[in-house]
Design an enzyme around this catalytic site. Structure first.
Site, PDB file in Angstrom:
ATOM      1  N   GLY A 222       0.872  -1.177   0.000  1.00  0.00           N
ATOM      2  CA  GLY A 222       0.000   0.000   0.000  1.00  0.00           C
ATOM      3  C   GLY A 222       0.902   1.218   0.000  1.00  0.00           C
TER       4      GLY A 222
ATOM      5  N   GLY B 287      -0.098   4.393  -0.243  1.00  0.00           N
ATOM      6  CA  GLY B 287      -0.936   5.582  -0.037  1.00  0.00           C
ATOM      7  C   GLY B 287      -0.359   6.492   1.038  1.00  0.00           C
TER       8      GLY B 287
ATOM      9  N   GLY C 135       1.487   4.430   3.735  1.00  0.00           N
ATOM     10  CA  GLY C 135       2.618   3.771   3.068  1.00  0.00           C
ATOM     11  C   GLY C 135       3.755   4.745   2.789  1.00  0.00           C
TER      12      GLY C 135
ATOM     13  NE  ARG D 114      -9.880   2.691  13.872  1.00  0.00           N
ATOM     14  CZ  ARG D 114     -10.188   3.443  14.918  1.00  0.00           C
ATOM     15  NH1 ARG D 114     -11.242   3.166  15.658  1.00  0.00           N
ATOM     16  NH2 ARG D 114      -9.443   4.490  15.239  1.00  0.00           N
TER      17      ARG D 114
ATOM     18  CG  ASN E 188     -10.107  -2.270   3.726  1.00  0.00           C
ATOM     19  OD1 ASN E 188     -10.076  -1.920   2.545  1.00  0.00           O
ATOM     20  ND2 ASN E 188      -9.927  -1.423   4.716  1.00  0.00           N
TER      21      ASN E 188
ATOM     22  CB  ILE F 114      -1.592  -0.405   9.342  1.00  0.00           C
ATOM     23  CG1 ILE F 114      -0.148  -0.552   9.838  1.00  0.00           C
ATOM     24  CG2 ILE F 114      -2.176   0.913   9.816  1.00  0.00           C
ATOM     25  CD1 ILE F 114       0.758   0.649   9.528  1.00  0.00           C
TER      26      ILE F 114
ATOM     27  CG  ASN G 201      -8.549   0.322  10.715  1.00  0.00           C
ATOM     28  OD1 ASN G 201      -8.372  -0.355  11.714  1.00  0.00           O
ATOM     29  ND2 ASN G 201      -8.074   1.550  10.573  1.00  0.00           N
TER      30      ASN G 201
ATOM     31  CG  HIS H 271      -7.548   0.339  16.084  1.00  0.00           C
ATOM     32  ND1 HIS H 271      -7.140   1.382  16.883  1.00  0.00           N
ATOM     33  CD2 HIS H 271      -7.381   0.771  14.801  1.00  0.00           C
ATOM     34  CE1 HIS H 271      -6.760   2.397  16.110  1.00  0.00           C
ATOM     35  NE2 HIS H 271      -6.900   2.049  14.852  1.00  0.00           N
TER      36      HIS H 271
END
Ligand code: APR
Length: 312
Positions: free
Chosen positions: A11, A13, A16, A92, A99, A122, A124, A179
């Protein structure tokens, strides 16, 4: 024989890019910034910009953008941010449908090229994505961890420092559990250089800080229209560095629980020692009855999202 460590960032983005910058700046190793083929040039451009930055800041890490998993062959560390971030109004857990196939895709590829990497997830919803990654890869529990606790604790520590009017450097706190909005800021482990936070901050203020911490990610999403990236990246790099340099740091991370704290077959935030073998051990501390109750509530929320993944 390669002598530099190889770090794969999946990733390219917002998180990243910041991960790449920090890994290079700390010269943790050579960095491969991977993204999907449609974003290959974007990843290459970001990598080139960051390499040129090395001439100014004086670091020697090589940074490559790629959309070929072959480039990740034998990576020592993978940090996964592949997926979409939240938009205002989303939780999330709302990201799971998008995802979940992405984390499966990433896990299937990683399994082929770097099955022995220490992996930090990382993406979500974190606790479910890290569970799914481990399930697909079949990796040993010590080699897979989720980044959430370091970030949530950092947020908690900042708010405590500002309220007590002390340096953030002296605040020590741990946020455990999932989280999500029912994460567990553990007051019994929160001190300002050993002084209990409750001695310096009134109960009503502490309650407000706990509430703000739980919604800390959402506060930023509402301001920026996308999720945070500086502190998340620094938090993951702290974990990666602990592994690469065998630092034996005690950090709150989403770790695979196999009976610890009374939970089995679940990833959730707990204090972990991270060193050269990955998550080397989970530290079990005694929690108050209230904290145990909050952890149980949080575990239930995590399990609900994991159950969605198991059905999907
Ligand atoms: N493989 C690799 N990368 C992918 C894949 C995939 N299958 N699918 C999407 N990506 C890439 C996107 O192309 C994008 O460049 O993941 C990158 C995500 O970057 P951003 O959209 O900028 O998101 P970011 O803010 O970095 O957050 C990533 O971390 O904190 C979590 O909630 C956040 O799930 C989100 C993730």
């Amino acid at each position: 024989m390669p002598t530099r460590k190889k770090i794969g960032l999946i990733g390219a983005g917002n998180i990243g890019g910041e991960l790449a910058r920090l890994c290079a700046n700390e010269e943790l190793g050579d960095v491969f910034l991977y993204d999907i083929p449609a974003k290959e040039n974007f990843a290459k451009g970001k990598a080139l910009d960051l390499e040129q930055n090395g001439s100014v800041l004086a670091y020697d890490s090589n940074i490559r953008g790629t959309s070929s998993w072959a480039d990740l062959e034998g990576a020592d560390v993978l940090i996964i941010t592949a997926g979409v971030p939240r938009k205002p109004g989303q939780s999330r857990d709302d990201l799971v449908a998008i995802n979940l196939p992405i984390i499966r895709d990433v896990a299937n590829s990683a399994k082929k090229v770097c099955p022995n990497a220490f992996v930090i997830v990382i993406s979500n919803p974190l606790d479910a994505m890290v569970y799914e990654y481990k399930r697909v890869v079949g990796a040993p529990k010590g080699l897979v961890a989720g980044m959430a606790g370091v970030l949530d604790s950092a947020r908690f520590q900042l708010f405590l420092a500002r309220e007590a009017n002390v340096s953030v450097k002296d605040v020590r706190a741990m946020v455990l559990g999932g989280h999500g909005d029912d994460m567990v800021p553990v007051l019994s482990m929160t001190t300002i250089n050993g002084v209990p936070a409750s001695a310096l901050i009134a109960k009503d203020k502490l309650d407000k800080i706990i509430d703000r911490t739980r919604k800390g990610g959402g506060e930023i999403v509402n301001l920026m229209g996308t999720s945070a990236y500086y502190a998340p990246a620094s938090s993951a790099v702290a974990m990666a560095k602990a592994y690469l340099r065998d630092e034996k740091r005690l950090l709150p991370c989403a770790a695979y629980l196999d009976g610890e704290y009374g939970y089995k077959d679940l990833f959730m935030g707990v204090p972990c020692v991270i060193g050269g073998k990955g998550v080397e051990r989970i530290v079990e501390v005694s929690l108050t009855e209230e904290e145990k109750g909050m952890l149980a509530k949080s575990a239930k929320s995590v399990q609900a999202v994991v159950d969605i993944c198991k059905k999907g």
